[in-house]
Design a protein around this motif. Structure first.
Motif, PDB file in Angstrom:
ATOM      1  N   THR A  59       0.687  -1.308  -0.143  1.00  0.00           N
ATOM      2  CA  THR A  59       0.108  -0.144   0.169  1.00  0.00           C
ATOM      3  C   THR A  59       0.848   1.151  -0.247  1.00  0.00           C
ATOM      4  OG1 THR A  59      -1.893  -1.288   1.134  1.00  0.00           O
ATOM      5  CG2 THR A  59      -1.575   1.392   1.344  1.00  0.00           C
ATOM      6  N   ARG A  60       1.871   1.307   0.671  1.00  0.00           N
ATOM      7  CA  ARG A  60       2.622   2.407   0.868  1.00  0.00           C
ATOM      8  C   ARG A  60       3.413   2.823  -0.608  1.00  0.00           C
ATOM      9  NH1 ARG A  60       3.347   0.479   6.115  1.00  0.00           N
ATOM     10  NH2 ARG A  60       5.171  -0.872   5.526  1.00  0.00           N
ATOM     11  N   GLU A  61       3.968   1.588  -0.835  1.00  0.00           N
ATOM     12  CA  GLU A  61       4.626   1.749  -2.198  1.00  0.00           C
ATOM     13  C   GLU A  61       3.905   2.356  -3.225  1.00  0.00           C
ATOM     14  OE1 GLU A  61       7.012  -1.203  -5.470  1.00  0.00           O
ATOM     15  OE2 GLU A  61       6.436  -1.860  -3.520  1.00  0.00           O
ATOM     16  N   ILE A  62       2.535   1.616  -3.474  1.00  0.00           N
ATOM     17  CA  ILE A  62       1.610   2.122  -4.477  1.00  0.00           C
ATOM     18  C   ILE A  62       1.171   3.577  -4.171  1.00  0.00           C
ATOM     19  CG2 ILE A  62      -0.821   1.781  -5.366  1.00  0.00           C
ATOM     20  CD1 ILE A  62      -0.427  -0.945  -4.796  1.00  0.00           C
ATOM     21  N   LEU A  63       0.812   3.808  -3.104  1.00  0.00           N
ATOM     22  CA  LEU A  63       0.495   5.163  -2.788  1.00  0.00           C
ATOM     23  C   LEU A  63       1.665   6.518  -3.054  1.00  0.00           C
ATOM     24  CD1 LEU A  63      -1.846   4.850   0.494  1.00  0.00           C
ATOM     25  CD2 LEU A  63      -2.671   5.103  -2.060  1.00  0.00           C
ATOM     26  N   ALA A  64       2.879   5.823  -2.908  1.00  0.00           N
ATOM     27  CA  ALA A  64       3.961   6.691  -3.025  1.00  0.00           C
ATOM     28  C   ALA A  64       3.820   7.203  -4.513  1.00  0.00           C
ATOM     29  CB  ALA A  64       5.156   6.290  -2.552  1.00  0.00           C
ATOM     30  N   ARG A  65       3.983   5.910  -5.412  1.00  0.00           N
ATOM     31  CA  ARG A  65       3.817   6.425  -6.917  1.00  0.00           C
ATOM     32  C   ARG A  65       2.764   7.135  -7.164  1.00  0.00           C
ATOM     33  NH1 ARG A  65       4.930   0.404  -7.102  1.00  0.00           N
ATOM     34  NH2 ARG A  65       2.941   0.489  -7.947  1.00  0.00           N
ATOM     35  N   HIS A  66       1.691   6.852  -6.730  1.00  0.00           N
ATOM     36  CA  HIS A  66       0.497   7.775  -6.978  1.00  0.00           C
ATOM     37  C   HIS A  66       0.628   9.089  -6.822  1.00  0.00           C
ATOM     38  CE1 HIS A  66      -3.671   7.857  -8.780  1.00  0.00           C
ATOM     39  NE2 HIS A  66      -3.894   8.573  -7.366  1.00  0.00           N
ATOM     40  N   LEU A  67       1.187   9.542  -5.679  1.00  0.00           N
ATOM     41  CA  LEU A  67       1.266  10.868  -5.329  1.00  0.00           C
ATOM     42  C   LEU A  67       2.462  11.607  -6.109  1.00  0.00           C
ATOM     43  CD1 LEU A  67       1.130  12.986  -3.198  1.00  0.00           C
ATOM     44  CD2 LEU A  67       3.176  12.029  -1.963  1.00  0.00           C
ATOM     45  N   SER A  68       3.304  10.661  -6.732  1.00  0.00           N
ATOM     46  CA  SER A  68       4.359  11.331  -7.633  1.00  0.00           C
ATOM     47  C   SER A  68       3.610  11.532  -8.909  1.00  0.00           C
ATOM     48  CB  SER A  68       5.141  10.404  -7.783  1.00  0.00           C
ATOM     49  OG  SER A  68       6.109  10.220  -6.749  1.00  0.00           O
ATOM     50  N   LEU A  69       2.638  10.882  -9.351  1.00  0.00           N
ATOM     51  CA  LEU A  69       1.727  10.820 -10.477  1.00  0.00           C
ATOM     52  C   LEU A  69       0.833  11.960 -10.409  1.00  0.00           C
ATOM     53  CD1 LEU A  69       0.635   9.954 -13.326  1.00  0.00           C
ATOM     54  CD2 LEU A  69      -0.750   8.247 -12.211  1.00  0.00           C
ATOM     55  N   LEU A  70       0.293  12.169  -9.142  1.00  0.00           N
ATOM     56  CA  LEU A  70      -0.608  13.340  -9.294  1.00  0.00           C
ATOM     57  C   LEU A  70       0.242  14.629  -9.145  1.00  0.00           C
ATOM     58  CD1 LEU A  70      -2.942  11.834  -6.320  1.00  0.00           C
ATOM     59  CD2 LEU A  70      -3.572  12.129  -8.892  1.00  0.00           C
ATOM     60  N   GLN A  71       1.056  14.803  -8.563  1.00  0.00           N
ATOM     61  CA  GLN A  71       1.942  15.929  -8.516  1.00  0.00           C
ATOM     62  C   GLN A  71       2.428  16.294  -9.717  1.00  0.00           C
ATOM     63  OE1 GLN A  71       4.903  14.492  -5.473  1.00  0.00           O
ATOM     64  NE2 GLN A  71       3.890  15.786  -3.899  1.00  0.00           N
ATOM     65  N   ARG A  72       2.784  15.296 -10.667  1.00  0.00           N
ATOM     66  CA  ARG A  72       3.188  15.561 -11.804  1.00  0.00           C
ATOM     67  C   ARG A  72       2.156  16.292 -12.768  1.00  0.00           C
ATOM     68  NH1 ARG A  72       6.485  17.888 -15.012  1.00  0.00           N
ATOM     69  NH2 ARG A  72       5.961  17.441 -17.054  1.00  0.00           N
ATOM     70  N   ARG A  73       0.830  15.543 -12.729  1.00  0.00           N
ATOM     71  CA  ARG A  73      -0.232  16.094 -13.234  1.00  0.00           C
ATOM     72  C   ARG A  73      -0.556  17.820 -12.746  1.00  0.00           C
ATOM     73  NH1 ARG A  73      -4.711  11.046 -12.436  1.00  0.00           N
ATOM     74  NH2 ARG A  73      -3.407   9.604 -14.027  1.00  0.00           N
ATOM     75  N   ARG A  74      -0.513  17.829 -11.377  1.00  0.00           N
ATOM     76  CA  ARG A  74      -0.579  19.220 -11.184  1.00  0.00           C
ATOM     77  C   ARG A  74       0.469  20.190 -11.668  1.00  0.00           C
ATOM     78  NH1 ARG A  74       1.844  19.732  -5.490  1.00  0.00           N
ATOM     79  NH2 ARG A  74       3.608  19.619  -6.837  1.00  0.00           N
ATOM     80  N   ASP A  75       1.638  19.826 -11.750  1.00  0.00           N
ATOM     81  CA  ASP A  75       2.618  20.534 -12.405  1.00  0.00           C
ATOM     82  C   ASP A  75       2.432  21.074 -13.869  1.00  0.00           C
ATOM     83  OD1 ASP A  75       3.956  20.534  -9.867  1.00  0.00           O
ATOM     84  OD2 ASP A  75       5.638  19.124 -10.635  1.00  0.00           O
ATOM     85  N   LEU A  76       1.707  19.802 -14.678  1.00  0.00           N
ATOM     86  CA  LEU A  76       1.292  20.066 -16.072  1.00  0.00           C
ATOM     87  C   LEU A  76       0.339  21.041 -16.044  1.00  0.00           C
ATOM     88  CD1 LEU A  76       1.771  16.331 -17.469  1.00  0.00           C
ATOM     89  CD2 LEU A  76       3.251  18.339 -18.156  1.00  0.00           C
ATOM     90  N   LEU A  77      -0.779  20.709 -15.200  1.00  0.00           N
ATOM     91  CA  LEU A  77      -1.809  21.779 -15.111  1.00  0.00           C
ATOM     92  C   LEU A  77      -1.505  23.149 -14.837  1.00  0.00           C
ATOM     93  CD1 LEU A  77      -4.825  22.172 -15.434  1.00  0.00           C
ATOM     94  CD2 LEU A  77      -5.016  21.672 -12.960  1.00  0.00           C
ATOM     95  N   THR A  78      -0.772  23.324 -13.848  1.00  0.00           N
ATOM     96  CA  THR A  78       0.099  24.656 -13.535  1.00  0.00           C
ATOM     97  C   THR A  78       0.683  25.512 -14.900  1.00  0.00           C
ATOM     98  OG1 THR A  78       0.346  23.942 -11.294  1.00  0.00           O
ATOM     99  CG2 THR A  78       1.522  26.127 -11.907  1.00  0.00           C
ATOM    100  N   ALA A  79       1.399  24.638 -15.520  1.00  0.00           N
ATOM    101  CA  ALA A  79       2.110  24.950 -16.721  1.00  0.00           C
ATOM    102  C   ALA A  79       0.861  25.572 -17.850  1.00  0.00           C
ATOM    103  CB  ALA A  79       2.931  24.076 -17.348  1.00  0.00           C
ATOM    104  N   ARG A  80      -0.017  24.868 -17.764  1.00  0.00           N
ATOM    105  CA  ARG A  80      -1.034  24.989 -18.951  1.00  0.00           C
ATOM    106  C   ARG A  80      -1.691  26.154 -18.475  1.00  0.00           C
ATOM    107  NH1 ARG A  80      -2.317  18.575 -19.345  1.00  0.00           N
ATOM    108  NH2 ARG A  80      -0.890  18.118 -20.955  1.00  0.00           N
ATOM    109  N   ILE A  81      -2.059  26.339 -17.192  1.00  0.00           N
ATOM    110  CA  ILE A  81      -2.735  27.496 -16.710  1.00  0.00           C
ATOM    111  C   ILE A  81      -1.855  28.902 -17.024  1.00  0.00           C
ATOM    112  CG2 ILE A  81      -3.467  28.885 -14.682  1.00  0.00           C
ATOM    113  CD1 ILE A  81      -4.569  26.111 -13.470  1.00  0.00           C
TER     114      ILE A  81
END
Length: 245
Positions: free
Chosen positions: A82-104
């Motif tokens: 669970t910790r490993e999966i959630l850590a990877r998912h957190l990185s993915l969500l942060q990456r999506r946030r960064d892309l959205l911030t750039a597009r904004i």
């Protein structure tokens, strides 16, 4: 309330906040199977005790975790998976946030400055240079300090930003990129490179480069038939010729 009580799929849907269609889908993919299925009618029935699992699944799906990862988390007794999966998912969500911030940021700039399409350039000209370096962070710091180069994002993907030293703007005659390649296993990693820069004050720029960590290779001088020039080696050994503009 009896946790062993068996309820209809409609009642279970109301208890868990999941739709009947979603419950059927989770049964089909083996994520949440009913306690029983009537062989004649196909009606699904669930135990109240399954509601906790259903709510955990709903919460994880709300956070956009894929079904196969939810299955691993739900069945993980130790918590390590669970910790490993959630850590990877957190990185993915942060990456999506960064892309959205750039597009904004792009959209805000278009609103303020207008939107222009780069003109198509005819013919061919050099637009990029790749330099092998030993330490990426140290190299970025050196070139920014010695020559005031601007290190910025040159390419965005779903996985990561890829940065380079940027000159001008894409589609214009002054556009140029300098990439720093730190991985010796990179498919197009060059060897020791040599390139030249024009500068308005060669003596000051030469001294600044040495102060920033370069090694003097050729002192500033006035060769016949050429502008005043000098050469330094960056911390990775690449030669940089400086020419008086």
């Amino acid at each position: 309330m009896d946790d062993d009580e068996v309820v209809t799929i409609g009642r279970f849907a109301r208890l868990t906040g999941l739709s009947i269609g979603t419950l059927r889908h989770y049964d089909e993919v083996g994520l949440l199977s009913p306690a029983s299925v009537d062989p004649a009618t196909g009606y699904r029935r669930y135990r109240r005790s399954q509601a906790g699992r259903a709510r955990r699944i709903r919460t994880l799906r709300w956070d956009d975790l894929p079904i196969d990862q939810i299955r691993q988390i739900i069945d993980d007794e130790s918590g390590a998976v669970t910790r490993e999966i959630l850590a990877r998912h957190l990185s993915l969500l942060q990456r999506r946030r960064d892309l959205l911030t750039a597009r904004i940021g792009d959209t805000q700039r278009f609103l303020q400055e207008g939107f222009t399409v780069p003109e198509v350039q005819t013919g061919c000209r050099p637009v990029q240079l790749k330099i092998a370096v030993d330490d990426l962070d140290a190299a970025v710091s050196f070139y920014a300090e010695a020559f005031a180069f601007r290190y910025d994002v040159a390419r965005r993907t779903e996985e990561a930003d890829h940065s380079a030293f940027l000159f001008g703007a894409y589609g214009r005659d002054d556009f140029f990129l300098i990439h720093l390649i730190a991985s010796r296993d990179h498919m197009d990693c060059p060897g020791i490179s040599t390139f030249g820069l024009l500068t308005d004050d060669i003596d000051t720029r030469h001294a600044r480069a040495v102060t920033a960590g370069a090694t003097e290779a050729v002192a500033p001088h006035d060769p016949d038939g050429m502008p005043r020039c000098s050469a330094v080696r960056d911390p990775s050994g690449n030669w940089i010729w400086l020419y008086q503009a």
